[in-house]
Design an enzyme around this catalytic site. Sequence first.
Site, PDB file in Angstrom:
ATOM      1  N   LYS A 187     -24.819   7.457  -7.496  1.00  0.00           N
ATOM      2  CA  LYS A 187     -25.043   7.405  -5.998  1.00  0.00           C
ATOM      3  C   LYS A 187     -25.545   8.277  -5.761  1.00  0.00           C
ATOM      4  O   LYS A 187     -26.458   7.488  -5.281  1.00  0.00           O
ATOM      5  CB  LYS A 187     -23.762   9.079  -5.015  1.00  0.00           C
ATOM      6  CG  LYS A 187     -24.107   8.908  -3.996  1.00  0.00           C
ATOM      7  CD  LYS A 187     -23.467  10.278  -3.130  1.00  0.00           C
ATOM      8  CE  LYS A 187     -24.035  11.321  -3.238  1.00  0.00           C
ATOM      9  NZ  LYS A 187     -23.733  12.162  -2.347  1.00  0.00           N
ATOM     10  N   ASP A 246     -20.580   6.970  -1.503  1.00  0.00           N
ATOM     11  CA  ASP A 246     -20.224   8.623  -1.213  1.00  0.00           C
ATOM     12  C   ASP A 246     -18.629   8.571  -1.110  1.00  0.00           C
ATOM     13  O   ASP A 246     -18.141   7.850  -1.204  1.00  0.00           O
ATOM     14  CB  ASP A 246     -21.055   8.800  -0.157  1.00  0.00           C
ATOM     15  CG  ASP A 246     -20.533   8.275   1.100  1.00  0.00           C
ATOM     16  OD1 ASP A 246     -20.022   7.632   0.940  1.00  0.00           O
ATOM     17  OD2 ASP A 246     -21.070   8.838   2.465  1.00  0.00           O
TER      18      ASP A 246
END
Length: 227
Positions: free
Chosen positions: A132, A150
């Site tokens: 991420k 996310d």
Amino acid sequence: MTRTPKQPLPPEQIEQVFQILAREMPGRGPGAMGPKGQPNPFRTCISCMLSAQSRDANTALATKALFRLARTPKTMLKLTDQQIATAIKPCGLYNVKAKNVRKFCRALLDDFDGVVPNNRPQLMQLPGIGRKCADIVLQFAFGIDTIAVDTHVHRVCNRTGIAIGNNAEKTAEALNEVAPQWTFAEGHFWLIQFGKRVCLSRSPQCDICPINEFCLKRAEDRRSKPA
Ligand code: SF4
């Protein structure tokens, strides 16, 4: 009874879902400069590390306090764990995060001469940088379009069936395969906003959801409802 593994939506439906999200959700605004407004690659990495399990406002307080003390890997390493932990207290898990910040700075200096690399494999070699954060750094600091996954994006993708993965990293890999190229620049924003406004974690607004006709979760919920 063995459950059939969930299958992602077919490509034409993924295309339709993204077209609706693009129309209904805000994309990247002119002021979007990365996590908590940190367009600099080094500071984007640190901000992303501090944002784990922290609210945006608290992460912003922590990053501001830390960058007041140091703004480069070298100056960061002159701080003690304790100084870093005190500065970043608002974002929680501050003792662990302080150690990670120092490990990240050490590795960045030792392995990359202090220059944040602009590709995912090398970014992910750095301590504290997972998929991420790597994707966020690529998109926000280097302008390389990719859909960072996310918790909101992970949830939305798996509920709808856009991409299936049992963790955010697997979802990101799957999403990378199936998302049309035209969605890479703003898909991250549409999916996050959709997750915050409509497909909420505890109370998804399925009745008013603009993509409910495609959603796998909605279809499953309907099938499992008693007649
Ligand atoms: S129908 Fe419900 S679960 Fe499916 S995407 Fe919409 S809000 Fe989320």
